[in-house]
Design a protein around this motif. Structure first.
Motif, PDB file in Angstrom:
ATOM      1  N   PRO A  31      -4.519   0.776  26.185  1.00 31.21           N
ATOM      2  CA  PRO A  31      -4.890   0.848  27.591  1.00 31.21           C
ATOM      3  C   PRO A  31      -5.368  -0.479  28.157  1.00 31.21           C
ATOM      4  CG  PRO A  31      -6.650   1.733  26.257  1.00 31.21           C
ATOM      5  CD  PRO A  31      -5.500   1.462  25.320  1.00 31.21           C
ATOM      6  N   VAL A  32      -5.086  -0.707  29.428  1.00 33.53           N
ATOM      7  CA  VAL A  32      -5.726  -1.798  30.158  1.00 33.53           C
ATOM      8  C   VAL A  32      -7.152  -1.357  30.473  1.00 33.53           C
ATOM      9  CG1 VAL A  32      -5.751  -3.130  32.297  1.00 33.53           C
ATOM     10  CG2 VAL A  32      -3.571  -2.626  31.164  1.00 33.53           C
ATOM     11  N   LEU A  33      -8.117  -2.166  30.123  1.00 27.52           N
ATOM     12  CA  LEU A  33      -9.527  -1.914  30.437  1.00 27.52           C
ATOM     13  C   LEU A  33     -10.014  -3.120  31.227  1.00 27.52           C
ATOM     14  CD1 LEU A  33     -10.659  -0.445  27.007  1.00 27.52           C
ATOM     15  CD2 LEU A  33     -10.230   0.810  29.119  1.00 27.52           C
ATOM     16  N   LYS A  34     -10.203  -2.924  32.520  1.00 26.87           N
ATOM     17  CA  LYS A  34     -10.422  -4.022  33.461  1.00 26.87           C
ATOM     18  C   LYS A  34     -11.844  -3.978  34.009  1.00 26.87           C
ATOM     19  CE  LYS A  34      -8.176  -6.020  37.596  1.00 26.87           C
ATOM     20  NZ  LYS A  34      -9.116  -5.821  38.703  1.00 26.87           N
ATOM     21  N   VAL A  35     -12.505  -5.120  33.980  1.00 26.65           N
ATOM     22  CA  VAL A  35     -13.838  -5.267  34.565  1.00 26.65           C
ATOM     23  C   VAL A  35     -13.735  -6.227  35.740  1.00 26.65           C
ATOM     24  CG1 VAL A  35     -16.167  -6.172  34.211  1.00 26.65           C
ATOM     25  CG2 VAL A  35     -15.106  -4.765  32.455  1.00 26.65           C
ATOM     26  N   ASN A  36     -14.315  -5.845  36.877  1.00 23.24           N
ATOM     27  CA  ASN A  36     -14.202  -6.626  38.111  1.00 23.24           C
ATOM     28  C   ASN A  36     -15.554  -7.207  38.533  1.00 23.24           C
ATOM     29  OD1 ASN A  36     -11.472  -5.643  38.374  1.00 23.24           O
ATOM     30  ND2 ASN A  36     -12.355  -3.728  39.110  1.00 23.24           N
ATOM     31  N   GLN A  37     -15.473  -8.277  39.339  1.00 21.68           N
ATOM     32  CA  GLN A  37     -16.640  -8.943  39.919  1.00 21.68           C
ATOM     33  C   GLN A  37     -17.531  -9.587  38.849  1.00 21.68           C
ATOM     34  OE1 GLN A  37     -17.162  -6.857  44.297  1.00 21.68           O
ATOM     35  NE2 GLN A  37     -18.621  -6.266  42.725  1.00 21.68           N
ATOM     36  N   ALA A  38     -16.902 -10.176  37.832  1.00 21.59           N
ATOM     37  CA  ALA A  38     -17.667 -10.913  36.831  1.00 21.59           C
ATOM     38  C   ALA A  38     -18.186 -12.210  37.445  1.00 21.59           C
ATOM     39  CB  ALA A  38     -16.790 -11.221  35.617  1.00 21.59           C
ATOM     40  N   VAL A  39     -19.394 -12.577  37.070  1.00 20.94           N
ATOM     41  CA  VAL A  39     -20.019 -13.829  37.510  1.00 20.94           C
ATOM     42  C   VAL A  39     -20.607 -14.508  36.279  1.00 20.94           C
ATOM     43  CG1 VAL A  39     -20.520 -12.919  39.811  1.00 20.94           C
ATOM     44  CG2 VAL A  39     -22.239 -12.721  38.013  1.00 20.94           C
ATOM     45  N   PRO A  40     -20.992 -15.799  36.368  1.00 21.85           N
ATOM     46  CA  PRO A  40     -21.488 -16.498  35.172  1.00 21.85           C
ATOM     47  C   PRO A  40     -22.673 -15.817  34.502  1.00 21.85           C
ATOM     48  CG  PRO A  40     -20.960 -18.091  36.868  1.00 21.85           C
ATOM     49  CD  PRO A  40     -20.831 -16.733  37.503  1.00 21.85           C
ATOM     50  N   THR A  56     -13.784 -12.925  41.743  1.00 22.18           N
ATOM     51  CA  THR A  56     -13.457 -13.184  43.142  1.00 22.18           C
ATOM     52  C   THR A  56     -13.992 -14.551  43.540  1.00 22.18           C
ATOM     53  OG1 THR A  56     -13.524 -10.832  43.667  1.00 22.18           O
ATOM     54  CG2 THR A  56     -13.692 -12.366  45.511  1.00 22.18           C
ATOM     55  N   VAL A  57     -13.078 -15.437  43.908  1.00 23.89           N
ATOM     56  CA  VAL A  57     -13.443 -16.808  44.270  1.00 23.89           C
ATOM     57  C   VAL A  57     -13.766 -16.872  45.762  1.00 23.89           C
ATOM     58  CG1 VAL A  57     -12.559 -19.170  44.485  1.00 23.89           C
ATOM     59  CG2 VAL A  57     -12.092 -17.842  42.409  1.00 23.89           C
ATOM     60  N   ALA A  58     -14.875 -17.514  46.056  1.00 30.16           N
ATOM     61  CA  ALA A  58     -15.312 -17.703  47.443  1.00 30.16           C
ATOM     62  C   ALA A  58     -15.580 -19.188  47.671  1.00 30.16           C
ATOM     63  CB  ALA A  58     -16.572 -16.889  47.724  1.00 30.16           C
ATOM     64  N   VAL A  68     -17.881 -15.989  43.239  1.00 31.07           N
ATOM     65  CA  VAL A  68     -18.115 -17.259  42.569  1.00 31.07           C
ATOM     66  C   VAL A  68     -17.312 -18.349  43.256  1.00 31.07           C
ATOM     67  CG1 VAL A  68     -18.603 -16.227  40.320  1.00 31.07           C
ATOM     68  CG2 VAL A  68     -16.255 -16.815  40.902  1.00 31.07           C
ATOM     69  N   ASP A  69     -17.866 -19.566  43.275  1.00 33.95           N
ATOM     70  CA  ASP A  69     -17.034 -20.672  43.721  1.00 33.95           C
ATOM     71  C   ASP A  69     -16.173 -21.117  42.543  1.00 33.95           C
ATOM     72  OD1 ASP A  69     -18.687 -22.219  42.096  1.00 33.95           O
ATOM     73  OD2 ASP A  69     -19.742 -23.161  43.758  1.00 33.95           O
ATOM     74  N   GLU A  70     -15.283 -22.063  42.790  1.00 30.07           N
ATOM     75  CA  GLU A  70     -14.321 -22.418  41.755  1.00 30.07           C
ATOM     76  C   GLU A  70     -15.006 -23.006  40.518  1.00 30.07           C
ATOM     77  OE1 GLU A  70     -10.258 -25.068  41.346  1.00 30.07           O
ATOM     78  OE2 GLU A  70     -10.798 -24.277  43.325  1.00 30.07           O
ATOM     79  N   ARG A  71     -16.066 -23.786  40.738  1.00 34.09           N
ATOM     80  CA  ARG A  71     -16.757 -24.375  39.588  1.00 34.09           C
ATOM     81  C   ARG A  71     -17.384 -23.286  38.727  1.00 34.09           C
ATOM     82  NH1 ARG A  71     -21.011 -29.124  40.619  1.00 34.09           N
ATOM     83  NH2 ARG A  71     -19.051 -30.091  41.234  1.00 34.09           N
ATOM     84  N   ALA A  72     -18.021 -22.311  39.368  1.00 36.17           N
ATOM     85  CA  ALA A  72     -18.639 -21.222  38.610  1.00 36.17           C
ATOM     86  C   ALA A  72     -17.577 -20.337  37.957  1.00 36.17           C
ATOM     87  CB  ALA A  72     -19.523 -20.383  39.526  1.00 36.17           C
ATOM     88  N   ALA A  73     -16.402 -20.259  38.572  1.00 37.67           N
ATOM     89  CA  ALA A  73     -15.326 -19.460  37.983  1.00 37.67           C
ATOM     90  C   ALA A  73     -14.964 -19.987  36.600  1.00 37.67           C
ATOM     91  CB  ALA A  73     -14.103 -19.476  38.896  1.00 37.67           C
ATOM     92  N   VAL A  74     -15.042 -21.297  36.418  1.00 33.72           N
ATOM     93  CA  VAL A  74     -14.736 -21.884  35.115  1.00 33.72           C
ATOM     94  C   VAL A  74     -15.698 -21.350  34.055  1.00 33.72           C
ATOM     95  CG1 VAL A  74     -14.643 -24.030  33.805  1.00 33.72           C
ATOM     96  CG2 VAL A  74     -13.721 -23.945  36.129  1.00 33.72           C
ATOM     97  N   LEU A 107      -7.382 -22.895  37.633  1.00 34.01           N
ATOM     98  CA  LEU A 107      -8.159 -21.972  36.814  1.00 34.01           C
ATOM     99  C   LEU A 107      -7.340 -21.377  35.667  1.00 34.01           C
ATOM    100  CD1 LEU A 107     -10.102 -20.110  39.645  1.00 34.01           C
ATOM    101  CD2 LEU A 107     -11.047 -21.742  37.993  1.00 34.01           C
ATOM    102  N   GLY A 108      -6.032 -21.568  35.707  1.00 40.55           N
ATOM    103  CA  GLY A 108      -5.194 -20.976  34.676  1.00 40.55           C
ATOM    104  C   GLY A 108      -5.198 -19.464  34.726  1.00 40.55           C
ATOM    105  N   ALA A 109      -5.253 -18.906  35.935  1.00 36.00           N
ATOM    106  CA  ALA A 109      -5.299 -17.452  36.088  1.00 36.00           C
ATOM    107  C   ALA A 109      -4.038 -16.809  35.511  1.00 36.00           C
ATOM    108  CB  ALA A 109      -5.434 -17.084  37.565  1.00 36.00           C
ATOM    109  N   ASP A 110      -4.194 -15.604  34.981  1.00 40.12           N
ATOM    110  CA  ASP A 110      -3.059 -14.852  34.465  1.00 40.12           C
ATOM    111  C   ASP A 110      -2.433 -13.971  35.531  1.00 40.12           C
ATOM    112  OD1 ASP A 110      -3.340 -15.706  31.671  1.00 40.12           O
ATOM    113  OD2 ASP A 110      -5.225 -14.590  31.752  1.00 40.12           O
TER     114      ASP A 110
END
Length: 261
Positions: A31-40, A56-58, A68-74, A107-110
């Motif tokens: 199964p796909v098990l997806k978690v959303n709105q992850a932050v650092p 979610t990038v802002a 998260v901004d792009e830096r925090a997304a890393v 970000l190398g997003a999938d």
């Protein structure tokens, strides 16, 4: 002269990468098990068991709102381990297509995740389809709901097919607990699960009725500290970070117990 060998190698690598990503969406891979709105600041235990993590990038870093901004997304990417990553963008920030494409690449997003326009707004929906065709990543479409007083999703198969043709490989649907009391609704939902790859969001402790074919997986949206936040996918059943791992374990069991689709 152009280096045709190099170009061919790049194309082959892109095809291999796309094939590897689609393994995640193959029913035989689990199964796909997806978690959303992850932050650092998301605790690692909240992501344990997830094989797909959404962020979610802002333009401005706002972890209290699940953005998260792009830096925090890393920093989030560094914490997710082997999980694949889906990146969406804050709708109110007005990111241009070029800005989104650049951030996805850096970000190398999938996966690129988005909320489609209402198909009745034809110009906006056509704009979505055109944008999807230009973005090379597989896409995840969210913002779909099945409510007890609104079953329009079950009649939207033409819309879902058009999105699939535009590169959508996964649909994220929230289902209200009381939406499945009717046998006809359950039968139509079973047909939808059979035709389309769907991850389902349900309130904690609520499962799908027995007899339905299994969806492709389940989605869990983390509740940020700011309780007044509008969730990135308009989710109404977000869970506390402390409960995420437990909910994921329960959803994995739900998937194992359900009949095959």
């Amino acid at each position: 002269m152009p280096d045709e060998t190099g170009a061919a190698g790049t194309a082959d690598a892109e095809r291999r990468r796309a094939a590897e990503l689609l393994v995640l969406l193959d029913r035989r891979s689990g199964p796909v098990l997806k978690v959303n709105q992850a932050v650092p600041s998301t605790r690692f235990t909240a992501l344990r068991g997830a094989n797909l993590v959404g962020l979610t990038v802002a333009r401005r870093h706002a972890p209290q709102r699940g953005r998260v901004d792009e830096r925090a997304a890393v920093a989030v990417l560094d914490a997710v381990g082997p999980a694949s990553v889906a990146v969406s963008f804050e709708k109110t920030d007005g990111f241009t297509e070029n800005e989104m494409a650049g951030a996805l690449e850096r970000l190398g997003a999938d996966y690129y995740e988005f909320t489609p326009a209402d198909p009745e707004k034809r110009d906006a929906f056509a704009h979505d389809l055109a944008r999807l065709a230009r973005l090379p990543l597989p896409k995840i479409a969210n913002g779909f709901f099945l409510e007890s007083d609104d079953g329009s999703l079950l009649g939207a198969t033409d819309t879902l097919r058009r999105l699939t043709e535009a590169g959508v490989v996964l649909f994220q649907i929230e289902i209200a607990p009381d939406a499945l009391t009717s046998p006809s609704v359950r039968a139509r939902l079973a047909a939808l699960f059979t035709e389309f790859p769907v991850v389902v969001c349900l309130p904690p402790g609520v499962g799908l009725p027995p007899g339905l074919p299994s969806p492709r997986g389940y989605s869990v949206t983390l509740r940020p500290p700011d309780r007044d936040t509008t969730h990135y996918d308009y989710c109404t059943s977000a869970v506390p970070v402390s409960a995420a791992a437990r909910v994921l374990r329960a959803r994995a069991q739900d998937r194992e117990d359900a009949p095959s689709g």
